[in-house]
Design an enzyme around this catalytic site. Structure first.
Site, PDB file in Angstrom:
ATOM      1  N   ASP A  14       0.545  -1.041   0.082  1.00  0.00           N
ATOM      2  CA  ASP A  14       0.106   0.107   0.084  1.00  0.00           C
ATOM      3  C   ASP A  14       0.749   1.388  -0.191  1.00  0.00           C
ATOM      4  OD1 ASP A  14      -1.638  -1.749   0.276  1.00  0.00           O
ATOM      5  OD2 ASP A  14      -3.062  -0.612   1.986  1.00  0.00           O
ATOM      6  N   HIS A  66      -6.142   2.862  -4.398  1.00  0.00           N
ATOM      7  CA  HIS A  66      -6.203   3.276  -3.072  1.00  0.00           C
ATOM      8  C   HIS A  66      -6.256   4.570  -2.956  1.00  0.00           C
ATOM      9  CE1 HIS A  66      -5.341   1.795   1.325  1.00  0.00           C
ATOM     10  NE2 HIS A  66      -4.153   2.843   0.788  1.00  0.00           N
ATOM     11  N   HIS A  85      -5.549   9.103   0.271  1.00  0.00           N
ATOM     12  CA  HIS A  85      -5.771   8.346   1.230  1.00  0.00           C
ATOM     13  C   HIS A  85      -6.881   8.510   2.570  1.00  0.00           C
ATOM     14  CE1 HIS A  85      -3.266   5.850   4.124  1.00  0.00           C
ATOM     15  NE2 HIS A  85      -3.966   5.245   3.438  1.00  0.00           N
ATOM     16  N   HIS A 107       3.884  -1.795   3.363  1.00  0.00           N
ATOM     17  CA  HIS A 107       3.443  -0.882   2.997  1.00  0.00           C
ATOM     18  C   HIS A 107       4.850  -0.962   1.917  1.00  0.00           C
ATOM     19  CE1 HIS A 107       0.444  -0.471   5.370  1.00  0.00           C
ATOM     20  NE2 HIS A 107       0.215   0.943   5.141  1.00  0.00           N
TER      21      HIS A 107
END
Length: 212
Positions: free
Chosen positions: A33, A84, A88, A178
């Site tokens: 991510d 994504h 965010h 990540h």
């Protein structure tokens, strides 16, 4: 063999959150991510290439706009893309219209970097799903969750990340890691060490399920 050719994914995602691999058994799906993020994403790509592993990259739209060349490298290496969100944000209380606008903007940013890019998944920031699985499905993206998160947002040391992966992975699990959002060098080091260890124990890397 750990790693697999990039498949043609099925259509018609449904508004559920998937957290398992499509292979079952001793398989695990690696997802990353908050990238793209130089230099960590680039080094991660080198590691995955060396080990012949494919993964899912959940791309943060703002970062995509800053580093489109890395998105092109991700696609050139035949990894799978995941939307994504643009900034965010926590979308748990957003309206369907707000979510749709954000997801479309993010996908447009990705396709500005890679025209025609296939984006089969969406992952909600913080796992705050709200109405996002339904909106994502309407836009052709399956909501992608995880069965294990290694907690690398607050890097605890490479050895600890390796321990968490070795002890926490279960058959068919999608794993959340990540490559962006900070210094992710420890994550890259842990992935580099864990892949051959998993291979020696008979595990293989699979993509997540396409539908729940």
């Amino acid at each position: 063999m750990l790693g697999m050719a990039h498949p043609v994914l099925a259509d018609n995602p449904i508004p559920t959150v998937v957290d398992s691999t499509r292979s079952g058994g001793l398989s695990v799906g690696f997802t990353f991510d908050d990238g793209p993020n130089p230099p960590d994403t680039l080094r991660l790509l080198d590691v995955l290439r060396e080990h012949h592993v494919k993964a899912v990259f959940c791309l943060w739209g703002d970062h995509v706009r800053r580093h489109p060349e890395i998105v092109r490298q991700i696609v050139a290496d035949r990894h799978t893309l995941c939307n994504h969100s643009m900034h965010h944000d926590d979308m748990a209380t957003w309206s369907a219209e707000q979510i749709r606008a954000d997801l479309l903007e993010t996908s447009a940013a990705i396709r500005a970097a890679v025209p025609g890019a296939h984006i089969p998944y969406f992952r909600a920031p913080y796992g705050s799903w709200g109405q996002t699985p339904t909106v994502a499905a309407d836009l052709g993206m399956q909501a992608l969750g995880w069965r294990m998160a290694i907690g690398d947002w607050d890097p605890p040391g490479t050895a600890e990340l390796i321990r968490r992966l070795r002890e926490g992975i279960t058959p068919g699990a999608v794993v959340l890691m990540h490559d962006g959002g900070g210094d992710r060098s420890q994550t890259v080091d842990a992935v580099d060490a864990v892949i051959p260890a998993l291979r020696s124990e008979g595990w293989h890397l699979s993509l997540p399920a396409r539908r729940g």
